[in-house]
Design a protein around this motif. Sequence first.
Motif: not given
Length: 226
Positions: A153-163, A203-209
């Motif tokens: 997520a820090e690299r911008g590959e995932l959109r996560i608020t609660d890992s 990935l549908h729920g967490y991917a940034t794209t």
Amino acid sequence: MTERKKPVGQPDKRRAIVAGALTLFARDGYTRASQDAIAAAAGVSNRTIYNHFTDKADLFQTVIQDSTKRVADTMVDLIDRHLGKVVDLEQDLIDFGLAWLGVLTSDLAPHFALIRQINAEAEHIPPAALALWQETGPGRTRSALAERLRRLAERGELRITDSRRAAGHLMLLVSADNLTDRAELHDPDALRAMVTAGVRAFLHGYATTDGPPVTAPAHPKGPEAG
């Protein structure tokens, strides 16, 4: 809480007792596994068991601790190996999921039979043993996976608020519980279909794209797995 007995006697005997107890607890469960049967499986006498363990609860806690540590070590190694350096996020997650499920049919399989027994009779299991299992097993592996997902997520590959929650979702989505039949654990095509579907849902729920459609490859025998 049961007072732990200091080990005495030969280490090989102790290891034999723990191995025999794992076999019996995994097959019969905690309440049904008798000490006589455990002694027979280990090739020792009841007196020898008492030389090493205070009672069955003490033995069971040792079995849980030993088995859970070995499995957790393996799972954390898989997490680091597959997600430590991600090149293709979807494919690396699929490879991780397949390796994760592969442990279920490895020489560590008795541990998972033991866990199924624990889930079936949790009210009869010593609370200390349950707490130990949760802390050193599921808790440890989930934390390790959460840390890897946090870095992604820090690299911008995932959109996560609660890992930790995201790690739980990923583990559930690639879980063997999603198979229609546990025999499919030995079917590479069924496993890949199920894991691919689970990863794409994750990935549908967490991917940034936007990723690929959340569909699984057709099962060669007809129905889709997952």
